[in-house]
Each structure stands twice: as C-alpha cells, then as structure tokens.
Design a protein around this motif. Structure first.
Motif, PDB file in Angstrom:
ATOM      1  N   GLU A  63       0.832  -1.198   0.000  1.00 22.43           N
ATOM      2  CA  GLU A  63       0.000   0.000   0.000  1.00 22.43           C
ATOM      3  C   GLU A  63       0.868   1.250   0.000  1.00 22.43           C
ATOM      4  N   HIS A  64       2.008   1.187   0.676  1.00 19.88           N
ATOM      5  CA  HIS A  64       2.917   2.345   0.702  1.00 19.88           C
ATOM      6  C   HIS A  64       3.410   2.682  -0.702  1.00 19.88           C
ATOM      7  N   LYS A  65       3.794   1.671  -1.473  1.00 20.95           N
ATOM      8  CA  LYS A  65       4.277   1.903  -2.838  1.00 20.95           C
ATOM      9  C   LYS A  65       3.159   2.460  -3.719  1.00 20.95           C
ATOM     10  N   ILE A  66       1.976   1.873  -3.630  1.00 22.88           N
ATOM     11  CA  ILE A  66       0.827   2.354  -4.400  1.00 22.88           C
ATOM     12  C   ILE A  66       0.523   3.804  -4.019  1.00 22.88           C
ATOM     13  N   GLU A 124       3.050   6.223  -5.572  1.00 21.85           N
ATOM     14  CA  GLU A 124       2.805   6.372  -7.010  1.00 21.85           C
ATOM     15  C   GLU A 124       1.570   7.242  -7.263  1.00 21.85           C
ATOM     16  N   ILE A 125       0.546   7.050  -6.466  1.00 22.34           N
ATOM     17  CA  ILE A 125      -0.677   7.844  -6.601  1.00 22.34           C
ATOM     18  C   ILE A 125      -0.404   9.308  -6.280  1.00 22.34           C
ATOM     19  N   MET A 126       0.341   9.563  -5.228  1.00 26.42           N
ATOM     20  CA  MET A 126       0.640  10.952  -4.864  1.00 26.42           C
ATOM     21  C   MET A 126       1.339  11.679  -6.010  1.00 26.42           C
ATOM     22  N   LEU A 127       2.294  11.037  -6.630  1.00 25.61           N
ATOM     23  CA  LEU A 127       3.021  11.641  -7.743  1.00 25.61           C
ATOM     24  C   LEU A 127       2.085  11.889  -8.929  1.00 25.61           C
ATOM     25  N   ALA A 128       1.311  10.889  -9.310  1.00 26.17           N
ATOM     26  CA  ALA A 128       0.422  11.019 -10.465  1.00 26.17           C
ATOM     27  C   ALA A 128      -0.657  12.077 -10.246  1.00 26.17           C
ATOM     28  N   VAL A 129      -1.246  12.105  -9.060  1.00 24.50           N
ATOM     29  CA  VAL A 129      -2.310  13.072  -8.770  1.00 24.50           C
ATOM     30  C   VAL A 129      -1.739  14.489  -8.745  1.00 24.50           C
ATOM     31  N   SER A 130      -0.528  14.643  -8.240  1.00 17.81           N
ATOM     32  CA  SER A 130       0.121  15.958  -8.242  1.00 17.81           C
ATOM     33  C   SER A 130       0.334  16.455  -9.669  1.00 17.81           C
ATOM     34  N   LYS A 131       0.732  15.561 -10.559  1.00 14.24           N
ATOM     35  CA  LYS A 131       0.933  15.929 -11.970  1.00 14.24           C
ATOM     36  C   LYS A 131      -0.386  16.263 -12.661  1.00 14.24           C
ATOM     37  N   ASP A 182      -6.375   7.797   3.616  1.00 16.27           N
ATOM     38  CA  ASP A 182      -4.914   7.902   3.635  1.00 16.27           C
ATOM     39  C   ASP A 182      -4.391   9.194   3.028  1.00 16.27           C
ATOM     40  N   LEU A 183      -5.053   9.685   1.987  1.00 11.34           N
ATOM     41  CA  LEU A 183      -4.591  10.881   1.288  1.00 11.34           C
ATOM     42  C   LEU A 183      -5.688  11.933   1.278  1.00 11.34           C
ATOM     43  N   THR A 184      -5.275  13.169   1.511  1.00  9.36           N
ATOM     44  CA  THR A 184      -6.188  14.311   1.542  1.00  9.36           C
ATOM     45  C   THR A 184      -5.620  15.388   0.633  1.00  9.36           C
ATOM     46  N   GLY A 185      -6.473  16.080  -0.076  1.00  9.75           N
ATOM     47  CA  GLY A 185      -5.981  17.145  -0.936  1.00  9.75           C
ATOM     48  C   GLY A 185      -7.093  17.922  -1.589  1.00  9.75           C
ATOM     49  N   PHE A 186      -6.719  18.657  -2.671  1.00  7.98           N
ATOM     50  CA  PHE A 186      -7.720  19.405  -3.416  1.00  7.98           C
ATOM     51  C   PHE A 186      -7.291  19.543  -4.869  1.00  7.98           C
ATOM     52  N   ARG A 187      -8.281  19.696  -5.730  1.00  8.02           N
ATOM     53  CA  ARG A 187      -8.057  19.876  -7.158  1.00  8.02           C
ATOM     54  C   ARG A 187      -7.937  21.371  -7.421  1.00  8.02           C
ATOM     55  N   LEU A 243     -10.302  12.944  -1.222  1.00  7.25           N
ATOM     56  CA  LEU A 243     -10.048  12.002  -0.134  1.00  7.25           C
ATOM     57  C   LEU A 243      -9.893  10.620  -0.749  1.00  7.25           C
ATOM     58  N   LEU A 244      -8.703  10.035  -0.601  1.00 11.90           N
ATOM     59  CA  LEU A 244      -8.417   8.744  -1.218  1.00 11.90           C
ATOM     60  C   LEU A 244      -7.992   7.719  -0.171  1.00 11.90           C
ATOM     61  N   GLU A 245      -8.690   6.605  -0.148  1.00 10.39           N
ATOM     62  CA  GLU A 245      -8.314   5.472   0.705  1.00 10.39           C
ATOM     63  C   GLU A 245      -7.523   4.519  -0.178  1.00 10.39           C
ATOM     64  N   ILE A 246      -6.309   4.177   0.243  1.00 12.92           N
ATOM     65  CA  ILE A 246      -5.425   3.350  -0.573  1.00 12.92           C
ATOM     66  C   ILE A 246      -5.396   1.926  -0.029  1.00 12.92           C
ATOM     67  N   LYS A 247      -5.607   0.979  -0.939  1.00 10.31           N
ATOM     68  CA  LYS A 247      -5.543  -0.440  -0.598  1.00 10.31           C
ATOM     69  C   LYS A 247      -4.789  -1.168  -1.704  1.00 10.31           C
TER      70      LYS A 247
END
Length: 104
Positions: A4-7, A10-17, A48-53, A61-65
């Motif tokens: 889950e940490h690796k996923i 990867e999600i944090m990087l992609a969503v930021s882009k 697990d992840l919080t942010g804004f567009r 709000l993203l729950e990572i599994k």
C-alpha cells in the motif's frame, strides 16, 4: 503484490501531476512528558490521502488499498458518510483508480 505504501507514493506523484495538491494523512500516538497518551491526526476511518483539485478547489479524499486490502469497519462507515457529500472520494488500488477519482 505491491505494498500500500508503494501504491500510495505512485498515486501521490500522479495526482500531483494532474493539477492537484495531495498529502499523506499522518496519524499516531505519543506519550506526553507526564505519561498520558495523545492521539494525533484525524478521526478513525479518515482516508490515507487528503488534498484538493486546483481547477475548482474540490476536496480529494483517497483510501489506498492493495489488491487484497479490505476496508476496516471505521473506513466503511466513513465511505458511507461521505458518499453524498460534494467531495472526490474513492478507494484506490492503483494510479488509474486515483486518476479516475480526481478527474471525476
């Protein structure tokens, strides 16, 4: 199987882009100097992840599994609570899942 940490990374990087600000939601417990326990972070079940567009300020709000991960009862309650709110929420097992949520 990816962790889950690796996923999550990867999600944090992609969503930021994708034009979003996204942060890891940190939680933990510490013992204070006088011996009391202090719980830091949001309530149980918070994703697990919080942010804004950036384009519209919509909260993310993203729950990572990973592929075998299951929601705990408190996470299920949160998902039920948030489903009709004006936020971008999803349980994500891949970058593609997360991009579908933030593009939603």
């Amino acid at each position: 199987m990816n962790s889950e940490h690796k996923i999550q990374s990867e999600i944090m990087l992609a969503v930021s882009k994708e034009g979003c600000t996204i942060i890891r939601t940190n939680v933990g417990k510490v013992r204070t100097a006088d011996g009391r326990m202090f719980s830091a972070g949001p309530p149980p079940g918070w994703p697990d992840l919080t942010g804004f567009r950036h384009s519209d300020g919509k909260m993310i709000l993203l729950e990572i599994k990973n592929e075998k991960g299951r929601l705990r009862e408190d996470q299920k309650r949160f998902a039920e609570f948030i489903k009709d709110k004006p936020v971008l929420y999803g349980v994500c097992r891949s970058v593609e899942d997360a991009l579908n949520v933030v593009r939603g």
